[in-house]
Design a protein around this motif. Structure first.
Motif, PDB file in Angstrom:
ATOM      1  N   VAL A  83      36.402  32.684  35.323  1.00  0.00           N
ATOM      2  CA  VAL A  83      38.161  32.799  34.775  1.00  0.00           C
ATOM      3  C   VAL A  83      36.800  32.945  33.436  1.00  0.00           C
ATOM      4  CG1 VAL A  83      38.918  31.158  33.640  1.00  0.00           C
ATOM      5  CG2 VAL A  83      39.118  31.078  35.806  1.00  0.00           C
ATOM      6  N   ARG A  84      36.111  33.035  32.707  1.00  0.00           N
ATOM      7  CA  ARG A  84      34.924  32.979  31.985  1.00  0.00           C
ATOM      8  C   ARG A  84      34.741  34.414  31.871  1.00  0.00           C
ATOM      9  NH1 ARG A  84      32.595  28.370  33.267  1.00  0.00           N
ATOM     10  NH2 ARG A  84      30.068  29.277  33.031  1.00  0.00           N
ATOM     11  N   GLY A  85      34.386  35.142  32.641  1.00  0.00           N
ATOM     12  CA  GLY A  85      33.448  36.132  32.306  1.00  0.00           C
ATOM     13  C   GLY A  85      34.203  37.431  32.708  1.00  0.00           C
ATOM     14  N   LEU A  86      35.765  37.676  33.235  1.00  0.00           N
ATOM     15  CA  LEU A  86      36.284  38.638  34.031  1.00  0.00           C
ATOM     16  C   LEU A  86      37.416  39.140  32.557  1.00  0.00           C
ATOM     17  CD1 LEU A  86      37.172  38.568  37.716  1.00  0.00           C
ATOM     18  CD2 LEU A  86      35.821  38.723  36.661  1.00  0.00           C
ATOM     19  N   PRO A  87      37.339  39.588  32.529  1.00  0.00           N
ATOM     20  CA  PRO A  87      38.040  40.387  31.250  1.00  0.00           C
ATOM     21  C   PRO A  87      39.574  40.781  31.535  1.00  0.00           C
ATOM     22  CG  PRO A  87      37.337  41.982  31.953  1.00  0.00           C
ATOM     23  CD  PRO A  87      36.947  41.004  32.384  1.00  0.00           C
ATOM     24  N   ARG A 108      30.703  42.136  42.553  1.00  0.00           N
ATOM     25  CA  ARG A 108      29.961  41.243  42.648  1.00  0.00           C
ATOM     26  C   ARG A 108      30.382  40.317  43.615  1.00  0.00           C
ATOM     27  NH1 ARG A 108      26.271  40.523  46.264  1.00  0.00           N
ATOM     28  NH2 ARG A 108      25.389  38.025  46.070  1.00  0.00           N
ATOM     29  N   ALA A 109      31.936  40.242  42.556  1.00  0.00           N
ATOM     30  CA  ALA A 109      32.231  38.924  43.193  1.00  0.00           C
ATOM     31  C   ALA A 109      33.104  39.221  44.511  1.00  0.00           C
ATOM     32  CB  ALA A 109      33.872  38.496  41.682  1.00  0.00           C
ATOM     33  N   LYS A 110      33.939  40.594  44.597  1.00  0.00           N
ATOM     34  CA  LYS A 110      34.238  40.751  45.957  1.00  0.00           C
ATOM     35  C   LYS A 110      33.901  40.594  46.641  1.00  0.00           C
ATOM     36  CE  LYS A 110      36.002  44.630  44.005  1.00  0.00           C
ATOM     37  NZ  LYS A 110      37.029  45.891  44.155  1.00  0.00           N
ATOM     38  N   ALA A 111      31.947  40.931  46.613  1.00  0.00           N
ATOM     39  CA  ALA A 111      31.617  41.199  48.022  1.00  0.00           C
ATOM     40  C   ALA A 111      30.860  39.912  47.898  1.00  0.00           C
ATOM     41  CB  ALA A 111      29.727  41.659  46.972  1.00  0.00           C
ATOM     42  N   LEU A 112      30.745  38.666  47.116  1.00  0.00           N
ATOM     43  CA  LEU A 112      30.366  37.363  47.109  1.00  0.00           C
ATOM     44  C   LEU A 112      31.593  36.517  48.006  1.00  0.00           C
ATOM     45  CD1 LEU A 112      28.630  36.127  44.323  1.00  0.00           C
ATOM     46  CD2 LEU A 112      27.397  36.240  45.565  1.00  0.00           C
ATOM     47  N   LEU A 113      32.768  37.230  47.676  1.00  0.00           N
ATOM     48  CA  LEU A 113      34.444  36.493  48.512  1.00  0.00           C
ATOM     49  C   LEU A 113      34.362  36.472  49.910  1.00  0.00           C
ATOM     50  CD1 LEU A 113      37.261  37.282  45.808  1.00  0.00           C
ATOM     51  CD2 LEU A 113      36.008  35.275  46.446  1.00  0.00           C
ATOM     52  N   VAL A 114      33.371  38.037  50.419  1.00  0.00           N
ATOM     53  CA  VAL A 114      33.289  38.597  51.669  1.00  0.00           C
ATOM     54  C   VAL A 114      32.456  37.058  52.377  1.00  0.00           C
ATOM     55  CG1 VAL A 114      32.743  40.332  53.204  1.00  0.00           C
ATOM     56  CG2 VAL A 114      34.341  40.955  51.329  1.00  0.00           C
ATOM     57  N   GLU A 115      31.564  36.686  52.180  1.00  0.00           N
ATOM     58  CA  GLU A 115      30.147  36.660  52.544  1.00  0.00           C
ATOM     59  C   GLU A 115      30.749  34.586  51.999  1.00  0.00           C
ATOM     60  OE1 GLU A 115      26.946  36.773  49.734  1.00  0.00           O
ATOM     61  OE2 GLU A 115      26.474  39.171  49.909  1.00  0.00           O
ATOM     62  N   TRP A 166      44.779  42.096  37.097  1.00  0.00           N
ATOM     63  CA  TRP A 166      44.439  43.526  37.931  1.00  0.00           C
ATOM     64  C   TRP A 166      43.141  42.739  39.090  1.00  0.00           C
ATOM     65  CZ3 TRP A 166      38.923  43.744  37.208  1.00  0.00           C
ATOM     66  CH2 TRP A 166      37.950  43.694  36.591  1.00  0.00           C
ATOM     67  N   PHE A 167      42.184  42.166  38.614  1.00  0.00           N
ATOM     68  CA  PHE A 167      40.873  41.322  39.774  1.00  0.00           C
ATOM     69  C   PHE A 167      42.430  41.057  41.001  1.00  0.00           C
ATOM     70  CE2 PHE A 167      38.968  38.213  41.556  1.00  0.00           C
ATOM     71  CZ  PHE A 167      37.650  39.027  42.231  1.00  0.00           C
ATOM     72  N   LEU A 168      43.235  40.439  40.920  1.00  0.00           N
ATOM     73  CA  LEU A 168      43.792  39.593  41.963  1.00  0.00           C
ATOM     74  C   LEU A 168      44.251  40.952  43.257  1.00  0.00           C
ATOM     75  CD1 LEU A 168      45.891  37.136  40.623  1.00  0.00           C
ATOM     76  CD2 LEU A 168      43.618  36.790  41.860  1.00  0.00           C
ATOM     77  N   VAL A 169      44.777  41.897  42.041  1.00  0.00           N
ATOM     78  CA  VAL A 169      45.231  43.272  42.786  1.00  0.00           C
ATOM     79  C   VAL A 169      43.993  43.552  43.801  1.00  0.00           C
ATOM     80  CG1 VAL A 169      46.150  45.235  42.297  1.00  0.00           C
ATOM     81  CG2 VAL A 169      47.258  43.613  41.568  1.00  0.00           C
ATOM     82  N   GLU A 170      42.640  43.748  43.242  1.00  0.00           N
ATOM     83  CA  GLU A 170      41.891  45.090  43.371  1.00  0.00           C
ATOM     84  C   GLU A 170      41.213  44.205  44.758  1.00  0.00           C
ATOM     85  OE1 GLU A 170      38.242  45.897  41.160  1.00  0.00           O
ATOM     86  OE2 GLU A 170      39.952  47.086  39.435  1.00  0.00           O
TER      87      GLU A 170
END
Length: 353
Positions: free
Chosen positions: A283-287, A303-310, A336-340
């Protein structure tokens, strides 16, 4: 009484300085947010002794006194706690929890600053305080005549103010550091059942207990203390945070790839805490807009998407927690991040929907 506008503990002294010196003030606020200590500090700042009367422990005669014969007449003699020669701060705590007869006894004291023949010394201030009925606290309806005799100020808890105070009053570093990360855990609404809930007072009590145990505090005892002073979700989060401190488990190390998500069943509370902290970090770091993302913002999203997979491989529930909507049903993370995430992590997106 409903609050239209509220003040923080840092704003309150200035309000009292300009209002309480000319008119009686009633301070509304939830239990445990520091109303009493703020009034006492305000009185000390004016060089006034603070006399506290608890409305729930008073009878009318405790205020108006008992009759005595003077010459050939009788008069009421107010108690010496009230009948003082020097100006002071009269703090009527739990005023709206007192019996109707006691509230009536306060009328002349609040409006006319007198009881019988006794009048408050010039320079004295009168401040009342109480909890709201919506806080599931003991509160009786106040008569309109009493309500109309005071200026009403509503106090809200402020993590910023409390953390500043905590740094100057020896609050345990674990608690300070935790609330810096989770300021929303400073206070929680009082529950409808008889169970602990989070307040500045509760965190202060927990700090005193943790200090008392020192290095001898084990994990199970910490849990007993946390669940005995805080709401259950906050106690769980704090307990997990302490585990990260003791085992040098840092979210930033997970993000950088220097550490992995904890996988052991006994560390599930730790995993939930890290997931919640990861969510707050995103929430703080994503534009808000991908087009305006800095290189570091784009790298965090990748990196967040990779960590979400793990994370989903270990606990789909924890991964869902990271991308869940807020209490109002609106997205917390950028669209936009949720779309990705929906595009690149269909399993997680399907579970979310």
């Amino acid at each position: 009484m409903q609050a239209t506008l509220t003040v923080t503990p840092a704003q309150l002294p200035d309000v009292l300085l300009h209002v309480a010196v000319v008119r009686p003030v009633f301070l509304w606020g939830a239990p445990g947010i520091g109303k009493s200590s703020l009034v006492q500090s305000f009185a000390a700042s004016l060089g006034l002794h603070c006399v506290t009367l608890l409305g729930t422990q008073l009878a009318p005669e405790d205020l108006i006194g008992v009759p005595q014969i003077v010459g050939d007449r009788s008069r009421f003699a107010p108690p010496e706690t009230i009948a003082r020669d020097e100006p002071y701060c009269l703090f009527l705590d739990e005023l709206n929890a007192s019996a109707p007869e006691v509230q009536k006894a306060f009328y002349s004291l609040i409006l006319d600053r007198r009881i019988g023949a006794y009048e408050l010394p010039e320079g004295s201030v009168v401040i009342g305080a109480g909890n709201r009925a919506t806080d599931n606290a003991l509160a009786r309806p106040m008569a309109s005549a009493l309500v109309n005799r005071m200026v009403h100020v509503h106090l809200r808890a402020s993590a910023t103010d409390w953390l500043k105070w905590a740094a100057e009053h020896g609050i345990h570093p674990w608690i300070v550091d935790y609330l810096i990360q989770r300021p929303d855990h400073l206070w929680s609404p009082p529950p409808k059942t008889e169970e602990p809930f989070s307040t500045p007072r509760g965190w202060h009590m927990l700090s005193d207990a943790v200090h008392s145990y020192g290095e001898a505090l084990d994990e199970d005892t910490l849990g007993v203390l946390a669940y005995g002073t805080l709401s259950a979700p906050h106690a769980s989060g704090f307990r997990a945070y302490v585990k990260t401190v003791r085992h040098a488990y840092d979210l930033e190390a997970v993000i950088k790839g220097d550490a992995a998500w904890p996988r052991r069943p006994e560390d599930r509370d730790l995993l939930y805490f890290l997931a919640e902290t990861f969510r707050a970090r995103l929430v703080r770091g994503l534009p808000h807009s991908k087009d305006h993302a800095s290189p570091s913002g784009r790298q965090l999203a990748f990196r967040a998407k990779a960590l979400l997979v793990e994370l989903a491989e270990i606990s789909l529930e924890c991964a869902q927690l990271v991308i869940a909507t807020g209490d109002d049903g609106a997205p917390v993370l950028p669209s936009w991040f949720l779309v990705e995430v929906s595009r690149d992590l269909p399993r997680l997106a399907a579970a979310r929907s």
